[in-house]
Enzyme design. Structure first.
Site, PDB file in Angstrom:
ATOM      1  NE  ARG A  15      67.521  29.831  37.510  1.00 47.12           N
ATOM      2  CZ  ARG A  15      67.996  28.723  38.072  1.00 47.12           C
ATOM      3  NH1 ARG A  15      69.198  28.255  37.750  1.00 47.12           N
ATOM      4  NH2 ARG A  15      67.265  28.064  38.945  1.00 47.12           N
ATOM      5  CD  GLU A 145      74.045  25.737  44.513  1.00 50.34           C
ATOM      6  OE1 GLU A 145      74.504  26.666  45.183  1.00 50.34           O
ATOM      7  OE2 GLU A 145      74.623  25.259  43.524  1.00 50.34           O
TER       8      GLU A 145
END
Ligand SMILES: [Zn+2]
Length: 512
Positions: A15, A145
């Site tokens: 990923r 994030e």
């Protein structure tokens, strides 16, 4: 004795690693890598895709999940998804998946400026997505994030976000240093704070390597009480990449005494698999993985190893199914040569070893790369040499255009006298032969025998920079056949050496 701490590794080569510039794994490559990572390397968890990417991607994830389900690994296969209420989860469920790594905004700046939402709105949407995941039987982990910047700029935002989620069923709270900006001290302080504030939660650290600090930051995170580490094979990932799985695994074991499930003996073969699928190759000197890292070049190191393994550390090649090699070059000593000869089962007298070593050093001095595979050529070359050579090559410049004749400027010594001649011919070797004949015209006993076969070899497994061996078979005036060899990185020069050997030994034969 207290139990060794357990740390789990989550590999995100498929990923985050795929976000490397120019890297895109084909679906079948993804399936093979997922199987290698979980099945052979024994990574604890893998992140294999971003939800919603493409139909081909979803098909690859479906195959990975089908295989993982069969092996009992399904809950170890994770997919990055977004706060989009149901789309990411539907995509994951459609691929037979069981785990979403939900990307939430770990910094207030991102929340307000990128999403244009207040923290409360964002948190409400996260809860809706988690609700839907639960209905669909999908396990949730949460990425914060840009957590490293978010924590530095507005820690209250981060505390508030985690506080509002801490009672949900969330497997891992994942703390990314998204831009790779942290130092080990900052990691220790920030992760220490998170772990102490929320002792019931399980935290992952997701480092990036922009300052080359990813592995050092992993050590700091483990010291501070992190539970799991994210990494990629070969340090793949955007910009300077993620933390290297090989470095993390070995450093945690050797330097921190951590128990890991990784099967080290597969680190290198899986690294090579990722190299060929990604087209991104690790540096020759990359720790653990690089082609040169278990090669001793200095003769003194080879000597110490031969006598008492003096230069061996805990980081042995055997752990990674590799072998230590001893380079041959201008720094090589007798011990390097002996190590290589032992390896090949060749035994030479002291006298012959000296000659071979002198040739190795001479070739190394002229910046030629010499590998152990070249050694049999060098031995054959040196041991076949006539010490009392009358004709010796001093210099030869060749020029071979694509069309038209080749030309040479040849300088040799004959009985110690330097002689030069130019020649032209059908190819560089022919031009050399004509120039040489011209020089030797006054020496009738030094004649070039009749060439009947000419072959050029490089060592088995050699690369474009290997030494070449020219092996030429001659027919002498007596009718006897003789084969001579020459060794050089330039195949025409190798043939020149082979030719001079023939002339020198032919002369010897005539004198006898
Ligand atoms: Zn990342």
């Amino acid at each position: 004795m207290p139990n060794k701490p357990q740390i789990t590794l989550m590999d995100t080569t498929l990923r985050d690693g795929e976000q490397t510039q120019g890297v895109s794994f084909a679906p079948s490559e993804k399936v093979s890598l997922a199987q290698a990572l979980l099945g052979r390397l024994k990574v604890d968890r893998i992140e294999v895709a971003s939800a919603g990417v493409s139909a081909g991607e979803q098909e690859a994830v479906r195959k990975i999940n089908a295989w993982a389900k069969d092996k009992g690994y399904l809950e170890r296969v994770e997919v990055l998804g977004f706060v989009d209420h149901n789309r990411s989860i539907d995509w994951i469920v459609g691929a037979g998946g069981k785990v979403i790594n939900l990307l939430t905004k770990g910094s207030e700046n991102h929340c307000r400026k990128q999403l244009r939402q207040t923290p409360e709105q964002h948190i409400e949407n996260i809860h809706k997505t988690i609700d839907y995941a639960e209905q669909q039987g999908v396990n949730v982990n949460v990425y914060l994030e840009d957590w490293s910047n978010g924590y530095r700029d507005a820690p209250e935002y981060v505390y508030h976000l985690v506080e509002s989620l801490k009672d949900r069923k969330i497997g891992h709270f994942m703390l990314p240093d998204t831009l790779g900006v942290m130092s080990p001290d900052e990691v220790t302080a920030a992760i220490g704070d998170m772990v102490t504030r929320f002792p019931a939660l399980s935290f992952d650290f997701h480092p990036h390597n922009d300052y080359g600090l990813a592995t050092a930051n992993v050590m700091a995170a483990v010291d501070a009480g992190i539970h799991s580490i994210h990494c990629t094979v070969n340090c793949l990932g955007e910009r300077a990449g993620n933390a290297s799985l090989a470095e993390v695994a070995v450093v945690l074991r050797d330097k921190m005494g951590i128990d890991l499930n990784i099967a080290e003996e597969h680190i290198v073969d899986i690294s090579q698999m990722v190299e060929s699928f990604s087209g991104k190759f690790v540096a020759c000197n990359a720790p653990i993985l690089g082609s040169d890292v278990f090669t001793q070049t200095a003769g003194i190191h080879a000597d110490g190893d031969k006598k008492a393994n003096l230069y061996v550390t805990h980081l042995t090649p055997e752990r990674f199914a590799r072998k230590r090699t001893y380079a041959l070059g201008k720094l090589a000593g007798k011990a390097s040569l002996e190590q290589n000869l032992d390896e090949m089962g060749i035994s030479l007298s002291d006298e012959d070893q000296k000659k071979v070593l002198a040739k190795v050093i001479q070739l190394g001095d002229s910046k030629q790369i010499i590998t152990p595979e070249d050694l049999p050529f060098i031995i054959a070359d040196v041991l076949g040499s006539n010490d009392a050579a009358r004709v010796m090559l001093i210099d030869c410049a060749t020029f071979s255009p694509l069309s038209g004749k080749s030309s040479v400027e040849l300088t040799v010594s004959v009985d110690g006298k330097t002689l030069s001649e130019k020649g032209e011919g059908n190819g560089a070797y022919d031009a050399f032969a004509r120039a040489l004949d011209e020089i030797l015209i006054d020496y009738p006993e030094l004649t070039r025998p009749k060439l009947i076969d000419y072959q050029v070899h490089i060592p088995k497994g050699g690369k474009t920079n290997a030494l070449t061996e020219a092996s030429i078979t001659w027919e002498l005036a007596t009718g006897r056949k003789m084969t001579t060899r020459g060794v050089h990185s330039n195949q025409v020069v190798a043939a020149m050496y082979a030719t001079l050997k023939a002339i020198n030994s032919n002369a010897g034969e005539l004198v006898q």
